[in-house]
Design an enzyme around this catalytic site. Structure first.
Site, short mmCIF file in Angstrom:
data_model
loop_
_atom_site.label_atom_id
_atom_site.label_comp_id
_atom_site.label_asym_id
_atom_site.label_seq_id
_atom_site.Cartn_x
_atom_site.Cartn_y
_atom_site.Cartn_z
N HIS A 1 0.82 -1.22 0.00
CA HIS A 1 0.00 0.00 0.00
C HIS A 1 0.85 1.27 0.00
O HIS A 1 0.60 2.18 0.79
CB HIS A 1 -0.93 0.02 1.22
CG HIS A 1 -1.83 -1.16 1.31
ND1 HIS A 1 -2.37 -1.62 2.50
CD2 HIS A 1 -2.29 -1.99 0.36
CE1 HIS A 1 -3.12 -2.68 2.26
NE2 HIS A 1 -3.09 -2.93 0.98
C1 LIG Z 1 0.40 -7.47 -4.77
C2 LIG Z 1 -0.53 -6.36 -4.44
C3 LIG Z 1 -1.66 -6.62 -3.65
C4 LIG Z 1 -2.54 -5.58 -3.33
N1 LIG Z 1 -3.71 -5.88 -2.69
C5 LIG Z 1 -4.66 -4.92 -2.57
C6 LIG Z 1 -5.97 -5.24 -2.14
O1 LIG Z 1 -6.30 -6.41 -1.91
N2 LIG Z 1 -6.87 -4.23 -2.01
C7 LIG Z 1 -6.55 -2.92 -2.29
O2 LIG Z 1 -7.39 -2.05 -2.11
N3 LIG Z 1 -5.31 -2.60 -2.71
C8 LIG Z 1 -4.38 -3.56 -2.90
N4 LIG Z 1 -3.17 -3.26 -3.43
C9 LIG Z 1 -2.87 -1.84 -3.70
C10 LIG Z 1 -3.65 -1.23 -4.87
O3 LIG Z 1 -3.86 -2.16 -5.89
C11 LIG Z 1 -2.87 -0.02 -5.36
O4 LIG Z 1 -2.71 0.88 -4.28
C12 LIG Z 1 -3.57 0.73 -6.48
O5 LIG Z 1 -3.85 -0.15 -7.54
C13 LIG Z 1 -2.65 1.87 -6.94
O6 LIG Z 1 -3.20 2.50 -8.07
P1 LIG Z 1 -2.35 3.57 -8.87
O7 LIG Z 1 -3.21 4.04 -9.97
O8 LIG Z 1 -1.79 4.54 -7.93
O9 LIG Z 1 -1.09 2.75 -9.43
P2 LIG Z 1 -1.04 1.45 -10.33
O10 LIG Z 1 -2.35 0.74 -10.33
O11 LIG Z 1 0.15 0.68 -9.87
O12 LIG Z 1 -0.84 2.01 -11.79
C14 LIG Z 1 0.33 2.61 -12.29
C15 LIG Z 1 0.43 2.22 -13.76
O13 LIG Z 1 1.37 3.06 -14.39
C16 LIG Z 1 2.22 2.29 -15.21
N5 LIG Z 1 3.48 3.02 -15.33
C17 LIG Z 1 4.33 3.33 -14.34
N6 LIG Z 1 5.38 4.03 -14.83
C18 LIG Z 1 5.17 4.17 -16.15
C19 LIG Z 1 5.89 4.79 -17.19
N7 LIG Z 1 7.05 5.42 -16.96
N8 LIG Z 1 5.40 4.73 -18.46
C20 LIG Z 1 4.21 4.11 -18.70
N9 LIG Z 1 3.50 3.49 -17.75
C21 LIG Z 1 3.96 3.53 -16.48
C22 LIG Z 1 2.35 0.99 -14.46
O14 LIG Z 1 2.83 -0.06 -15.26
C23 LIG Z 1 0.93 0.79 -13.94
O15 LIG Z 1 0.12 0.12 -14.87
C24 LIG Z 1 -2.26 -4.25 -3.77
C25 LIG Z 1 -1.15 -3.99 -4.57
C26 LIG Z 1 -0.29 -5.03 -4.92
C27 LIG Z 1 0.89 -4.73 -5.80
#
Ligand SMILES: Cc1cc2nc3c(=O)[nH]c(=O)nc-3n(C[C@H](O)[C@H](O)[C@H](O)COP(=O)(O)OP(=O)(O)OC[C@H]3O[C@@H](n4cnc5c(N)ncnc54)[C@H](O)[C@@H]3O)c2cc1C
Length: 540
Positions: A472
């Site tokens: 997280h």
């Molecule tokens: C193993 C795991 C288990 C989890 N379990 C839970 C759960 O059960 N419940 C819950 O609520 N949360 C859970 N989480 C946390 C939750 O999924 C994340 O906090 C949330 O998805 C974050 O969203 P975000 O949009 O900030 O980032 P992300 O969803 O990580 O999205 C970022 C995206 O940007 C892309 N990206 C990054 N840099 C670049 C770049 N330079 N160029 C192009 N693309 C790029 C990445 O590839 C990714 O697709 C978990 C996370 C993980 C990893």
């Protein structure tokens, strides 16, 4: 050069919601760039596939954190989704919003429009809650399906009875009026399949003619003219691939997640001048808060050996796995349709604590070294416990000017004294829960930390030795007022001091919330889409 109204970096939880909402206006063009591949892999969509995608480098950034002062010299593994849906395509499916006070605190920190009453309409708008609920808090008509675990398990039932025997009430909806209590978990799973941000939000938007989704597109920098962001550079196909430039007519939106968003800002010359100078990166805009303030939940996992009943450790072995596979293929139910965590328990570390500061999860399974990803062979059950609102903060810093090098991730778990105190209280409660009378028929003995661990110092040493991330990370591009030393974006999520650039993802949280982060990251993106379009939640 291709030009779009909005260029979104990262098709993760936030990026998928933004692509959907912004492209609702037929005259608006949106391009979303994703470093990873399409989300075609079957393990993404099979709920129990979590255990496989956890280490799958083709769709996972698979970062390693730096050893911290309280992690016993260990470098903790930090998976992150790298595919359409981002981390929502590899996460543990749990749907948990947090408490009213989490968002009220964000507002108190100087962020207008982010109190609980402000954000509740967005949680409701995006949700399709299946099952009983109070519709004051829950939504029925959104795209994100939320179901409650439907696999009734004797060990889970005994665990919940154990909680009740200790005075922790059952709570039919921890995403409703109050969070405290014990219950089966709520999950983003529908008909035995994962509901990711890509399946819920991106796929419907892709059918619109004004959306361009580009995969294998690793963004290496944001292009500026003066202080205005005007486009991005990306490399098609990763290191050594073809360089491409895109222009954004209206805005560049950075949704790379809590580790990658600050790194990309730094690579683009936005960040602490000292850091940028040390890396030989030209300073475009000095903003010392970039990458600083990282928070995460740190969880030791208490493990007990089990007798008189089969746990998931054995159920997934040999022929039984084939039986379960057949069951899933024909009914979409059974072992393979389960999230890795099954029961949630929210409680407080002391009688004087105003709202629950402990989150505990129960699983009728156990993992090698306590790390999710590899089930043990002998019967086991696990309680993970963590402090909901840690004080400790770390940072994310680019390691070099090379965009393909992973960033330095230092979370500084347990560096704050309060965090150490609450983590010990959590482990003690985990032990009491596992030793409760209703679980006695199944409880053989405590494997970790083990009966020799009795004093607070011994519990803390055990937490240091075996705790891990709960995945997280947040708070690395924090939302706050322009005159603060730490804020990166304002309450409209615009980067302070720059134009046409927003950060919209888990990194903008000013403070860690009492929850897993997916639900609130989706909410942030949904609300941000209204801020961009000049609309309100009521407009639908
Ligand atoms: C193993 C795991 C288990 C989890 N379990 C839970 C759960 O059960 N419940 C819950 O609520 N949360 C859970 N989480 C946390 C939750 O999924 C994340 O906090 C949330 O998805 C974050 O969203 P975000 O949009 O900030 O980032 P992300 O969803 O990580 O999205 C970022 C995206 O940007 C892309 N990206 C990054 N840099 C670049 C770049 N330079 N160029 C192009 N693309 C790029 C990445 O590839 C990714 O697709 C978990 C996370 C993980 C990893």
């Amino acid at each position: 050069m291709d030009t779009f109204d909005y260029v979104i970096i990262g098709a993760g939880s936030a990026g998928c919601v933004l692509t959907n909402r912004l492209s609702e206006d037929a005259g608006t063009t949106v391009c979303v760039l994703e470093a990873g591949p399409r989300d075609w892999h079957p393990y993404i969509h099979l709920p129990a596939g979590f255990i496989k995608t956890f280490h799958m480098k083709s769709i996972n950034w698979a970062y390693q954190q730096e050893p911290g002062p309280w992690t016993g010299g260990r470098s903790i593994y930090a998976p992150r989704g790298k595919t359409l849906g981002g981390s929502s395509s590899i996460n543990g499916h749990i749907y948990n919003r947090g408490q009213r006070q989490d968002f009220d605190t964000w507002a108190q920190m100087g962020n207008r429009g982010w109190s609980y009453s402000d954000v509740l309409p967005y949680f409701r708008r995006m949700e399709c809650r299946i099952g009983e609920c109070d519709e004051t808090y829950r939504g029925r008509d959104g795209s994100l399906t939320v179901t409650t675990m439907d696999w009734k398990d004797r060990l889970c039932e005994a665990f919940m009875e154990g909680a009740v025997s200790l005075g922790i009430p059952r709570n039919s909806d921890y995403n409703g009026a109050i969070q405290e209590g014990v219950s089966y978990c709520q999950r983003t799973i529908r008909n035995g399949l994962r509901v990711s941000a890509a399946t819920a939000f991106l796929n419907p938007a892709r059918r619109r003619g004004n959306v361009d989704v580009r995969t294998h597109a690793h963004v290496t920098s944001i292009i500026f003219e003066g202080k205005r962001a005007v486009g991005v550079r990306y490399v098609k196909g990763g290191r050594g691939g073809t360089p491409v430039e895109l222009r954004a007519r209206k805005e560049v939106i950075l949704s790379g997640g809590a580790y990658n968003s600050p790194q990309l800002l730094q690579l683009s010359g936005v960040g602490s001048p000292e850091l940028l100078q040390s890396l030989g990166i030209e300073i475009r805009h000095a903003l010392p808060g970039v990458g600083e303030g990282l928070q995460d939940h740190y969880a030791p996992r208490t493990v007990a050996r089990v007798k008189n009943i089969r746990t998931i450790n054995e159920l997934r072995q040999g022929w039984n796995l084939w039986v379960e596979a057949l069951k899933w293929a024909t009914t979409r139910r059974g072992l393979l349709s389960l999230s890795p965590t099954m029961v949630y328990c929210f409680w407080h570390s002391g009688e004087t604590t105003e709202s629950s500061d402990l989150q505990l999860t129960f699983t009728p399974a156990s993992y090698k070294e306590g790390v999710q990803g590899q089930l043990e062979d002998e019967p086991g059950m696990t309680v993970a416990s963590w402090q909901q609102r840690p004080e400790s903060r770390g940072y994310v810093r680019a390691r070099s000017s090379d965009p393909f090098q992973p960033p330095i991730i230092q979370t500084n778990y347990l560096t704050d004294e309060l965090d150490r105190r609450v983590i010990v209280a959590g482990m003690k409660l985990a032990r009491r829960l596992l030793q409760s009378a209703p679980l006695a028929p199944y409880y053989a003995y405590e494997d970790f930390p083990g009966p020799k661990v009795q004093s607070n110092d011994e519990f803390l040493a055990a937490a240091t030795e075996r705790g891990t991330t709960t995945f997280h990370p947040g708070c690395t591009c924090r939302m706050g007022p322009a005159d603060s030393t730490w804020a990166v974006v304002d309450d409209q999520l615009r980067v302070h001091g720059l134009q046409s650039l927003r950060v919209i993802d888990a990194s903008v949280m000013p403070r860690m919330i009492s929850a897993n982060l997916n639900a609130s990251t989706l909410m942030i993106a949904d609300k941000a889409s209204d801020l961009i379009r000049g609309r309100s939640a009521a407009a639908g």
